[in-house]
Scaffold this motif. Structure first.
Motif, PDB file in Angstrom:
ATOM      1  N   LEU A 132      40.248  50.859  36.324  1.00 12.47           N
ATOM      2  CA  LEU A 132      40.933  51.200  35.073  1.00 12.47           C
ATOM      3  C   LEU A 132      40.034  51.064  33.852  1.00 12.47           C
ATOM      4  N   ARG A 133      38.870  50.442  34.016  1.00 13.43           N
ATOM      5  CA  ARG A 133      37.911  50.292  32.915  1.00 13.43           C
ATOM      6  C   ARG A 133      36.704  51.205  33.047  1.00 13.43           C
ATOM      7  N   ASP A 134      36.505  51.758  34.249  1.00 12.52           N
ATOM      8  CA  ASP A 134      35.362  52.630  34.502  1.00 12.52           C
ATOM      9  C   ASP A 134      35.739  53.592  35.622  1.00 12.52           C
ATOM     10  N   GLU A 170      40.621  45.471  35.351  1.00 11.49           N
ATOM     11  CA  GLU A 170      40.105  46.663  36.031  1.00 11.49           C
ATOM     12  C   GLU A 170      41.073  47.192  37.081  1.00 11.49           C
ATOM     13  N   ARG A 171      41.977  46.379  37.534  1.00 15.40           N
ATOM     14  CA  ARG A 171      42.782  46.721  38.709  1.00 15.40           C
ATOM     15  C   ARG A 171      44.238  46.320  38.506  1.00 15.40           C
ATOM     16  N   LYS A 217      48.538  50.410  29.704  1.00 15.05           N
ATOM     17  CA  LYS A 217      48.452  50.770  28.285  1.00 15.05           C
ATOM     18  C   LYS A 217      47.057  50.518  27.729  1.00 15.05           C
ATOM     19  N   LYS A 218      46.327  49.569  28.337  1.00 21.76           N
ATOM     20  CA  LYS A 218      44.973  49.258  27.874  1.00 21.76           C
ATOM     21  C   LYS A 218      43.894  49.920  28.731  1.00 21.76           C
ATOM     22  N   ALA A 219      44.296  50.732  29.714  1.00 17.67           N
ATOM     23  CA  ALA A 219      43.327  51.405  30.574  1.00 17.67           C
ATOM     24  C   ALA A 219      42.443  52.318  29.745  1.00 17.67           C
ATOM     25  N   LYS A 220      41.184  52.427  30.143  1.00 20.41           N
ATOM     26  CA  LYS A 220      40.235  53.267  29.418  1.00 20.41           C
ATOM     27  C   LYS A 220      40.625  54.737  29.579  1.00 20.41           C
ATOM     28  N   ARG A 234      40.935  61.814  34.861  1.00 19.10           N
ATOM     29  CA  ARG A 234      41.249  62.262  36.224  1.00 19.10           C
ATOM     30  C   ARG A 234      41.897  61.140  37.027  1.00 19.10           C
ATOM     31  N   ASN A 235      41.386  59.922  36.875  1.00 23.41           N
ATOM     32  CA  ASN A 235      41.933  58.786  37.614  1.00 23.41           C
ATOM     33  C   ASN A 235      43.380  58.518  37.225  1.00 23.41           C
ATOM     34  N   LEU A 236      43.674  58.528  35.931  1.00 20.56           N
ATOM     35  CA  LEU A 236      45.038  58.224  35.491  1.00 20.56           C
ATOM     36  C   LEU A 236      46.015  59.325  35.903  1.00 20.56           C
ATOM     37  N   VAL A 237      45.578  60.579  35.866  1.00 21.45           N
ATOM     38  CA  VAL A 237      46.432  61.675  36.340  1.00 21.45           C
ATOM     39  C   VAL A 237      46.653  61.557  37.849  1.00 21.45           C
ATOM     40  N   ASN A 238      45.589  61.240  38.585  1.00 20.66           N
ATOM     41  CA  ASN A 238      45.724  61.036  40.035  1.00 20.66           C
ATOM     42  C   ASN A 238      46.759  59.962  40.340  1.00 20.66           C
ATOM     43  N   ILE A 239      46.689  58.846  39.605  1.00 20.39           N
ATOM     44  CA  ILE A 239      47.602  57.728  39.858  1.00 20.39           C
ATOM     45  C   ILE A 239      49.046  58.144  39.567  1.00 20.39           C
TER      46      ILE A 239
END
Length: 341
Positions: A197-199, A213-214, A229-232, A252-257
């Motif tokens: 979540l940070r990289d 991060e997780r 809410k604090k994810a990069k 991409r990661n946040l959309v995937n999740i």
């Protein structure tokens, strides 16, 4: 030789080391739940023998084994529909693992990327345990001990299933039989590889430096919401097409999740949120994650407060697993020519 008709059967497992994350849930456990009760017989394992390829504190290992089992159960694995157990209670895994050590070739092991990643190179690799080097053949034994036809895996585990297929083919060729199936890896859906979540270029890990991060599967609702809410993210609005995510790892990661949690495709998520800023998307993702994950963490806590019940479920699952494993191992010994009175 006579071609066998193998029962459609799924096997997969999770190693008990360091606690479960959302990556374990979306990349593995959620898919395990989706596959039970359908066309496959489903067998799920806590692979504690794999955990000891690096040193483990004994008390912590027992606790971690129960925690993974609690994660399975809280997520929806039904111990009546699926067989659920921990590997160490079924000795046939280790016995078939030795036979496969004698079938697999050193060159095959040298190509396994995960050993290089975990052990390093040169002098550092020489200090690694022999178990860490050879564990892919035990993983093949885990699968083939049940004649599993399918294994749900992430992309990073595909190489292990390919090795399992190689071992099955070589065994069958060497002994002129058709005894072991060529197992098929099942790789599908969004968030097969959940990122940090940070990289967004790094996989979400239990061993990352920061807890932010997780998402831990034991996090409560407030912690889950805070972390999302604090994810990069980045400065741009969400794109309207999947192609627009190509060079945006965090987006991409946040959309995937979101897609994986909501049983959607990325295209469906972007049809709803494309063009929107993070001020709208991240709170929506946080709410969705709390809805989906907080009940699991609550149920995991309840289960962990009753370790005797977890142990009972795992013991019963081990009995059921042995009913399948023992005849297959016996036939393997007969094929190899090992005398058993």
């Amino acid at each position: 030789m006579t071609e066998q008709n193998f029962t459609p059967r799924v096997f997969s497992g999770i190693k008990p080391s360091g606690g479960l994350t959302m990556g374990n849930y979306l990349g593995a456990i959620k898919r395990f739940v989706d596959m039970q009760g359908g066309q496959f017989e489903t067998i799920y394992c806590v692979v504690d023998l794999h955990a000891i390829t690096v040193w483990q504190d004994p008390a912590e290992l027992k606790n971690a084994t129960r925690e993974v089992a609690a994660g399975y159960l809280a997520s929806g694995i039904d111990p009546e529909q699926s067989i659920l157990f921990n590997q160490a209670q079924v000795a046939e895994h280790a016995e078939l693992g030795w036979i496969f050590n004698c079938v697999a070739r050193v060159g095959w092991m040298n190509r396994m990327t995960q050993f290089k990643d975990k052990a390093g190179q040169g002098k550092a690799a020489e200090k690694a345990s022999l178990g860490l080097y050879a564990y892919p053949s035990l993983m093949a034994a885990d699968i083939l001990l049940y004649h599993a036809t399918h294994v749900p895996v992430g992309e990073d585990q595909k190489q292990h299933v390919e090795l399992t297929r190689d071992i099955a083919k070589k065994f069958n060729h060497d002994f002129k039989t058709d005894f072991f199936p060529e197992t098929v890896p099942v790789i599908e859906g969004p968030a097969m590889r959940v990122m940090n979540l940070r990289d967004g270029s790094k996989k979400m890990s239990k061993s990352g430096e920061s807890d932010m991060e997780r998402i831990n599967m034991t996090d409560d609702a407030d912690t889950i919401a805070k972390k999302f809410k604090k994810a990069k993210s980045d400065a741009d609005a969400l794109p309207e097409t999947v192609e627009g995510l190509a060079d945006r790892p965090e987006a991409r990661n946040l959309v995937n999740i979101y897609a994986a949690l909501n049983d959607q495709t990325n295209e469906q998520v972007l049809a709803e949120f494309g063009g929107e800023g993070w001020g709208k998307f991240k709170p929506a993702l946080a709410d969705l994650a709390v809805t989906k994950l907080a009940p699991i963490s609550t149920e995991m806590k309840r289960l962990m407060d009753d370790p005797a019940e977890i142990d009972r479920i795992l013991s019963r699952g081990a009995d059921r697993a042995r009913e399948i494993a023992q005849p297959i191992l016996k036939q393997t010994y007969d094929i190899v020519g090992l005398l058993r009175s």
